[in-house]
Design a protein around this motif. Structure first.
Motif, PDB file in Angstrom:
ATOM      1  N   ALA A  45       0.833  -1.207   0.000  1.00 27.91           N
ATOM      2  CA  ALA A  45       0.000   0.000   0.000  1.00 27.91           C
ATOM      3  C   ALA A  45       0.867   1.255   0.000  1.00 27.91           C
ATOM      4  CB  ALA A  45      -0.934  -0.016   1.211  1.00 27.91           C
ATOM      5  N   ARG A  46       1.907   1.253   0.820  1.00 27.62           N
ATOM      6  CA  ARG A  46       2.811   2.413   0.876  1.00 27.62           C
ATOM      7  C   ARG A  46       3.435   2.679  -0.494  1.00 27.62           C
ATOM      8  NH1 ARG A  46       7.994   2.694   0.783  1.00 27.62           N
ATOM      9  NH2 ARG A  46       8.264   0.453   1.112  1.00 27.62           N
ATOM     10  N   ARG A  47       3.884   1.635  -1.160  1.00 29.75           N
ATOM     11  CA  ARG A  47       4.487   1.792  -2.486  1.00 29.75           C
ATOM     12  C   ARG A  47       3.488   2.385  -3.492  1.00 29.75           C
ATOM     13  NH1 ARG A  47       8.691  -2.444  -4.081  1.00 29.75           N
ATOM     14  NH2 ARG A  47       9.788  -2.975  -2.167  1.00 29.75           N
ATOM     15  N   GLU A  48       2.254   1.910  -3.411  1.00 30.86           N
ATOM     16  CA  GLU A  48       1.238   2.390  -4.345  1.00 30.86           C
ATOM     17  C   GLU A  48       0.940   3.868  -4.104  1.00 30.86           C
ATOM     18  OE1 GLU A  48      -1.399   1.849  -7.601  1.00 30.86           O
ATOM     19  OE2 GLU A  48       0.236   0.621  -6.792  1.00 30.86           O
ATOM     20  N   VAL A  49       0.858   4.275  -2.837  1.00 26.75           N
ATOM     21  CA  VAL A  49       0.619   5.683  -2.514  1.00 26.75           C
ATOM     22  C   VAL A  49       1.782   6.541  -2.991  1.00 26.75           C
ATOM     23  CG1 VAL A  49       0.398   7.329  -0.605  1.00 26.75           C
ATOM     24  CG2 VAL A  49      -0.939   5.206  -0.591  1.00 26.75           C
ATOM     25  N   GLU A  50       3.007   6.058  -2.806  1.00 21.92           N
ATOM     26  CA  GLU A  50       4.180   6.809  -3.255  1.00 21.92           C
ATOM     27  C   GLU A  50       4.202   6.975  -4.765  1.00 21.92           C
ATOM     28  OE1 GLU A  50       7.504   4.737  -1.622  1.00 21.92           O
ATOM     29  OE2 GLU A  50       7.251   5.596   0.397  1.00 21.92           O
ATOM     30  N   ARG A  51       3.540   6.059  -5.482  1.00 29.89           N
ATOM     31  CA  ARG A  51       3.430   6.176  -6.943  1.00 29.89           C
ATOM     32  C   ARG A  51       2.263   7.071  -7.348  1.00 29.89           C
ATOM     33  NH1 ARG A  51       5.178   0.299  -7.183  1.00 29.89           N
ATOM     34  NH2 ARG A  51       3.011  -0.271  -6.735  1.00 29.89           N
ATOM     35  N   GLY A  52       1.549   7.601  -6.369  1.00 28.28           N
ATOM     36  CA  GLY A  52       0.427   8.486  -6.659  1.00 28.28           C
ATOM     37  C   GLY A  52      -0.915   7.800  -6.742  1.00 28.28           C
ATOM     38  N   GLY A  53      -0.964   6.508  -6.371  1.00 31.44           N
ATOM     39  CA  GLY A  53      -2.207   5.759  -6.460  1.00 31.44           C
ATOM     40  C   GLY A  53      -3.075   5.899  -5.225  1.00 31.44           C
ATOM     41  N   ARG A  54      -4.248   5.298  -5.305  1.00 34.67           N
ATOM     42  CA  ARG A  54      -5.182   5.258  -4.179  1.00 34.67           C
ATOM     43  C   ARG A  54      -5.510   3.802  -3.890  1.00 34.67           C
ATOM     44  NH1 ARG A  54      -7.670  10.481  -3.325  1.00 34.67           N
ATOM     45  NH2 ARG A  54      -9.038   9.404  -1.847  1.00 34.67           N
ATOM     46  N   VAL A  55      -5.576   3.462  -2.602  1.00 31.07           N
ATOM     47  CA  VAL A  55      -5.689   2.065  -2.176  1.00 31.07           C
ATOM     48  C   VAL A  55      -6.970   1.849  -1.380  1.00 31.07           C
ATOM     49  CG1 VAL A  55      -4.583   0.208  -0.867  1.00 31.07           C
ATOM     50  CG2 VAL A  55      -3.169   1.918  -2.051  1.00 31.07           C
ATOM     51  N   LEU A  56      -7.640   0.744  -1.675  1.00 30.48           N
ATOM     52  CA  LEU A  56      -8.784   0.294  -0.887  1.00 30.48           C
ATOM     53  C   LEU A  56      -8.412  -1.023  -0.219  1.00 30.48           C
ATOM     54  CD1 LEU A  56     -11.785   0.201   0.013  1.00 30.48           C
ATOM     55  CD2 LEU A  56     -12.296  -0.947  -2.166  1.00 30.48           C
ATOM     56  N   ILE A  57      -8.519  -1.075   1.108  1.00 34.98           N
ATOM     57  CA  ILE A  57      -8.325  -2.315   1.860  1.00 34.98           C
ATOM     58  C   ILE A  57      -9.710  -2.839   2.222  1.00 34.98           C
ATOM     59  CG2 ILE A  57      -7.339  -3.387   3.911  1.00 34.98           C
ATOM     60  CD1 ILE A  57      -5.227  -1.172   3.912  1.00 34.98           C
ATOM     61  N   LEU A  58     -10.046  -4.003   1.695  1.00 26.06           N
ATOM     62  CA  LEU A  58     -11.410  -4.522   1.761  1.00 26.06           C
ATOM     63  C   LEU A  58     -11.470  -5.714   2.720  1.00 26.06           C
ATOM     64  CD1 LEU A  58     -14.129  -3.973   0.259  1.00 26.06           C
ATOM     65  CD2 LEU A  58     -13.425  -5.704  -1.403  1.00 26.06           C
ATOM     66  N   ALA A  59     -12.445  -5.719   3.627  1.00 24.37           N
ATOM     67  CA  ALA A  59     -12.604  -6.837   4.567  1.00 24.37           C
ATOM     68  C   ALA A  59     -14.089  -7.008   4.878  1.00 24.37           C
ATOM     69  CB  ALA A  59     -11.809  -6.596   5.846  1.00 24.37           C
ATOM     70  N   HIS A  60     -14.406  -8.124   5.542  1.00 22.74           N
ATOM     71  CA  HIS A  60     -15.806  -8.444   5.805  1.00 22.74           C
ATOM     72  C   HIS A  60     -16.214  -8.252   7.259  1.00 22.74           C
ATOM     73  CE1 HIS A  60     -13.710 -12.039   7.078  1.00 22.74           C
ATOM     74  NE2 HIS A  60     -14.803 -12.504   7.636  1.00 22.74           N
ATOM     75  N   ARG A  61     -15.257  -7.858   8.118  1.00 23.74           N
ATOM     76  CA  ARG A  61     -15.579  -7.646   9.531  1.00 23.74           C
ATOM     77  C   ARG A  61     -14.965  -6.357  10.027  1.00 23.74           C
ATOM     78  NH1 ARG A  61     -13.613 -12.820  12.558  1.00 23.74           N
ATOM     79  NH2 ARG A  61     -13.728 -11.334  14.274  1.00 23.74           N
ATOM     80  N   GLY A  62     -15.712  -5.664  10.897  1.00 21.97           N
ATOM     81  CA  GLY A  62     -15.250  -4.386  11.410  1.00 21.97           C
ATOM     82  C   GLY A  62     -13.929  -4.476  12.143  1.00 21.97           C
ATOM     83  N   GLU A  63     -13.720  -5.585  12.905  1.00 22.60           N
ATOM     84  CA  GLU A  63     -12.464  -5.737  13.642  1.00 22.60           C
ATOM     85  C   GLU A  63     -11.266  -5.777  12.701  1.00 22.60           C
ATOM     86  OE1 GLU A  63     -15.286  -8.601  15.925  1.00 22.60           O
ATOM     87  OE2 GLU A  63     -15.171  -7.678  13.957  1.00 22.60           O
ATOM     88  N   LEU A  64     -11.444  -6.442  11.556  1.00 19.41           N
ATOM     89  CA  LEU A  64     -10.347  -6.547  10.594  1.00 19.41           C
ATOM     90  C   LEU A  64     -10.021  -5.180   9.998  1.00 19.41           C
ATOM     91  CD1 LEU A  64     -11.339  -9.852   8.749  1.00 19.41           C
ATOM     92  CD2 LEU A  64      -9.624  -9.565  10.533  1.00 19.41           C
ATOM     93  N   LEU A  65     -11.045  -4.381   9.758  1.00 19.77           N
ATOM     94  CA  LEU A  65     -10.832  -3.040   9.213  1.00 19.77           C
ATOM     95  C   LEU A  65     -10.091  -2.164  10.221  1.00 19.77           C
ATOM     96  CD1 LEU A  65     -14.301  -2.379   7.537  1.00 19.77           C
ATOM     97  CD2 LEU A  65     -12.169  -2.929   6.378  1.00 19.77           C
ATOM     98  N   GLU A  66     -10.523  -2.229  11.468  1.00 17.86           N
ATOM     99  CA  GLU A  66      -9.873  -1.418  12.503  1.00 17.86           C
ATOM    100  C   GLU A  66      -8.412  -1.828  12.683  1.00 17.86           C
ATOM    101  OE1 GLU A  66     -12.344  -2.107  15.857  1.00 17.86           O
ATOM    102  OE2 GLU A  66     -14.103  -1.127  14.964  1.00 17.86           O
ATOM    103  N   GLN A  67      -8.152  -3.131  12.680  1.00 17.56           N
ATOM    104  CA  GLN A  67      -6.783  -3.614  12.811  1.00 17.56           C
ATOM    105  C   GLN A  67      -5.929  -3.142  11.633  1.00 17.56           C
ATOM    106  OE1 GLN A  67      -6.543  -7.835  13.354  1.00 17.56           O
ATOM    107  NE2 GLN A  67      -7.973  -7.838  15.068  1.00 17.56           N
ATOM    108  N   ALA A  68      -6.494  -3.256  10.413  1.00 14.93           N
ATOM    109  CA  ALA A  68      -5.747  -2.859   9.227  1.00 14.93           C
ATOM    110  C   ALA A  68      -5.384  -1.388   9.273  1.00 14.93           C
ATOM    111  CB  ALA A  68      -6.566  -3.172   7.969  1.00 14.93           C
TER     112      ALA A  68
END
Length: 534
Positions: A45-68
């Motif tokens: 994700a860091r590499r993609e942002v440094e290239r000017g991109g935008r990243v979506l981290i997708l998960a099915h549970r709220g706990e996983l999103l908060e941890q990410a």
């Protein structure tokens, strides 16, 4: 701020970038639980942002999103916007968004973002990605690269992840992680208690939970008695059960026998407090009905008991993975995995052997060994013994096949002979997962294999040909024996020539050549060891 990547994590990042460069836009990363898949996808994700991109981290549970989001911020300093319930990333400046698949699958939510919003989508727990929810989101952002991360690439309902992903970029196995010291060794113990599941039906590729709970219920008192005999007092134990009522009943049975036992489930209001108390050592046993398979880490767990039988290897790995992490604070040396004698109509039930075995034959032999031993046994050691037994059986069959081949005087080496000679279980047990792998080997691949001396007609598909060529190139770089040397020397009765160096094989062939192509009496092929005086 940057996290130092472990060697296999660096290899994973490079492999993922390489897949995208080759045009395989949707690729998978498989790392065992406890080996830092979040660390890897944070770096991506860091590499993609440094290239000017935008990243979506997708998960099915709220706990996983908060941890990410929390781990990304701590590792890279990147803040995240959120797509979940009433929260949206529309109008925010953050380059990374964590999103709930249940929220994002809605048409209005997707349209508010627009199909070009993200350049990279990271799917956490990617074994869920075959579901229609995930497909809706991935198909909407069809121009984005996709990285799926999971502890295993299996799928319980047997729909192939190849329907969603183009390739497997990198896989680091549990045996490798244990060998390298990143996970603790697993000792499996078979408990001599027959539990009959033959009347339990199957739904969506796995045992029906209600029926499992009913079938298991009469055995719970006897299982609780076995806990006392297995010496689990004082061990930090997690027990997986099929139903909340089963979990609560088993907790009560253990408590009546003097165990400090607790229970948590998806309906528990005090879930966080119970988990914190267990981590702090106020309880010895934690019973749960499938709550703790994902998104919960407690490195001090040193015993796992799976009383939720499953046919799904990914689920089994998730359960056992709750106890494989290193625990510097407690100095944990191993994970004890208790297994019972499940009685089933078919051999589809996941057992401890399936965590490490590279083929069904080895898994079956491991299970036989573990059941015969009846005491804690290191899975790595049992796997080695079982592999030797299976290889011996295969070699007997191969000897007959080679005798037939010699009669045909084939010029090229059969892939099976090559794989057996070099001890490549991963090649001999290979099955294609992705469409490009299942396609026929290309003309270029066929020519390259035959150039090495391999009969490409038996390579069967592009995926197998690709693996063979990669292994052959690495052997050439390492100065190991060639397929043609293997064929010639093994046709004379020499064994495991694939483990010899190029020079060792050349010297042996030169000695035979100098003796008018007759094997010298001093070179007994059955006992000859490279380097012995000729």
């Amino acid at each position: 701020m940057d996290v130092e990547l472990r060697p296999y994590q660096r290899e994973a990042v490079e492999a993922i970038e390489r897949e995208w460069a080759l045009g395989r836009r949707r690729t998978l990363l498989v790392l065992p639980t406890g080996c830092g898949k979040t660390v890897v996808f944070n770096d991506i994700a860091r590499r993609e942002v440094e290239r000017g991109g935008r990243v979506l981290i997708l998960a099915h549970r709220g706990e996983l999103l908060e941890q990410a989001a929390d781990k990304l911020r701590r590792a890279t300093g990147l803040a995240c916007s959120v797509e979940k319930a009433g929260d949206t990333s529309v109008g925010t400046f953050e380059r990374v968004t964590v999103g709930s698949v249940q929220t994002l699958m809605r048409e209005r939510r997707l349209e508010a973002l627009g199909p070009g919003r993200f350049t990279l989508i990271i799917v956490d727990e990617a074994h869920h990605a075959v579901s229609q929810m995930y497909r809706t989101v991935l198909d909407y952002f069809e121009g984005a690269k996709v990285l799926g991360v999971t502890a295993t690439a299996d799928r319980g309902d047997r729909r192939d992840l190849g329907e969603v992903f183009d390739s497997l970029a990198y896989e680091y196995t549990m045996p490798a992680a244990i060998r390298d010291g990143y996970l603790v060794p697993i000792e499996a113990q078979t408990i001599p208690l027959d539990i009959d599941l033959r009347g339990v039906s199957t739904r969506s590729g796995d045992y029906a939970l209600e029926e499992v709970g009913t079938a298991l219920d009469p055995y719970l008192p006897a299982i609780a008695d076995e806990f006392e005999g297995a010496g689990l007092r004082g061990m930090r134990t997690v027990v997986f059960l099929p139903l909340i009522k089963t979990s609560r009943k088993f907790r009560d049975l253990l408590a009546s026998r003097g165990f400090r036992a607790a229970e948590v489930n998806g309906q528990s209001d005090d879930r966080a407090d119970v988990l914190a108390d267990f981590a702090a050592g106020r309880y010895d046993v934690l019973c749960n009905s499938m709550l703790l398979t994902e998104g919960w880490d407690c490195p001090s767990v040193d015993c796992i008991v799976v009383l939720r039988p499953t046919k799904v290897r990914s689920l089994y790995c998730q359960m056992v993975g709750r106890g494989t992490r290193l625990s510097p604070e407690t100095g944990k040396k191993r994970l004890l995995l208790l297994d019972f004698l499940w009685m089933t109509d078919r051999h589809e039930l996941c057992r401890p052997a399936h965590l490490v075995a590279q083929s069904p034959d080895v898994a079956d032999r491991m299970t036989e060994i573990l059941e015969a031993k009846g005491c804690p046994e290191d899975l790595g050691e049992v796997e080695r013994q079982a592999s030797e037994d299976v290889v011996a059986q295969r070699e007997e069959s191969l000897a007959k096949e080679l005798a037939e081949q010699r009669r045909k005087k084939r010029r090229l080496v059969d892939p099976l002979q090559f794989e057996m000679s070099i001890g490549a279980e991963d090649l001999s047990g290979y099955a294609p997962s992705f469409p490009w792998e299942a396609a026929p080997a290309s003309g270029k691949q066929v020519k390259a294999l035959e150039g090495y001396g391999i009969d490409a007609g038996d390579a069967t598909c592009a995926g197998k040909a690709s693996l063979l060529l990669d292994r052959l190139a690495k052997r050439r770089e390492a100065g190991l024996s060639t397929p043609k040397q293997i064929r010639f020397l093994e046709s004379r009765g020499f064994r495991k020539v694939g483990t010899w160096t190029l020079d060792q094989a050349s010297r042996a062939i030169s000695r035979i050549s100098a003796n008018s192509w007759r094997t010298p009496a001093a070179m007994d092929p059955a006992t000859y060891v490279p380097g012995d005086p000729l």
